[in-house]
Scaffold this motif. Structure first.
Motif, short mmCIF file in Angstrom:
data_model
loop_
_atom_site.label_atom_id
_atom_site.label_comp_id
_atom_site.label_asym_id
_atom_site.label_seq_id
_atom_site.Cartn_x
_atom_site.Cartn_y
_atom_site.Cartn_z
N ASN A 41 48.48 32.81 39.03
CA ASN A 41 47.51 32.00 38.47
C ASN A 41 48.05 30.33 38.67
O ASN A 41 48.01 29.86 37.56
CB ASN A 41 47.24 32.24 36.95
CG ASN A 41 46.19 31.60 36.45
OD1 ASN A 41 45.23 31.25 37.31
ND2 ASN A 41 45.89 31.50 35.10
N LYS A 46 47.01 30.73 44.82
CA LYS A 46 45.50 30.98 45.35
C LYS A 46 45.16 30.58 46.71
O LYS A 46 44.37 31.21 47.26
CB LYS A 46 44.66 30.42 44.27
CG LYS A 46 44.69 30.87 42.78
CD LYS A 46 43.84 30.24 41.76
CE LYS A 46 44.00 30.79 40.52
NZ LYS A 46 43.06 30.22 39.51
N VAL A 67 41.48 27.60 48.10
CA VAL A 67 41.59 28.15 46.63
C VAL A 67 40.19 28.37 46.27
O VAL A 67 39.78 29.50 45.46
CB VAL A 67 42.26 27.05 45.69
CG1 VAL A 67 41.82 27.30 44.24
CG2 VAL A 67 43.58 26.81 46.00
N GLU A 93 38.61 32.00 44.91
CA GLU A 93 37.94 32.06 43.74
C GLU A 93 36.70 32.86 43.74
O GLU A 93 36.40 33.87 43.01
CB GLU A 93 37.72 30.75 42.87
CG GLU A 93 39.29 30.11 42.50
CD GLU A 93 39.74 31.24 41.38
OE1 GLU A 93 39.09 32.03 40.76
OE2 GLU A 93 40.93 30.77 40.99
#
Length: 160
Positions: A76, A81, A150, A154
């Protein structure tokens, strides 16, 4: 096989190795290598052919870095990411990514390439303006690219 997939394979980024590369230590120590490469190449002015020693060490570092660190306990964070987004991007032929990422990623890749060319020309000619401009262009476009990764990550993780 995509160009990115071939590059990932060259850096041994397959299977579990991707997870090791998500370690923030791997990401940021690798990212910080470019100024040292620039300095090593420029050092030919001071140390001649001996500059090949630090250049070789840095190239080896770039190849072993992605698999050198352990898997992180937590993914996280922005860097992890971004690496996972790069993994999705490199595998886009097998697992399509949202089409709105294609054009920006291609533009950012082009900017990184143009910055890299300017950097190489600057180092070849020992031109400080080209070297610094190329380095800045590479870094800014790479950071923007990673930020896009990123975003891609997501979206892709929610779709799975």
């Amino acid at each position: 096989m995509s160009v990115e997939k071939k590059i990932a394979k060259a850096f041994n980024l397959e299977g579990d190795s991707w997870m090791k590369h998500t370690n923030p230590w791997s990401i940021w120590t690798r990212f910080a290598t470019l100024p040292f490469i620039v300095l090593a190449v420029w050092s030919r002015v001071w140390i001649g052919w001996y500059c090949l020693i630090p250049i070789a060490i840095l190239i080896i570092w770039l190849f072993i870095n992605p698999t050198l660190f352990p898997k992180p306990k937590d993914l996280n964070n922005w860097g992890s990411k971004s690496v996972l987004g790069e993994k999705f991007w490199s595998e886009r032929k097998q697992n399509p990514v949202p089409s709105h990422h294609h054009t920006p990623v291609k533009i950012l890749t082009l900017l990184q390439t143009l910055g890299g060319i300017a950097l190489i020309v600057g180092l070849w000619k020992l031109d400080l303006v080209f070297t610094i401009s190329g380095t800045i262009t590479v870094y800014l476009s790479k950071m923007w690219f990673l930020d896009r990764m990123v975003w891609l990550f997501e979206e892709m993780k929610e779709a799975k």
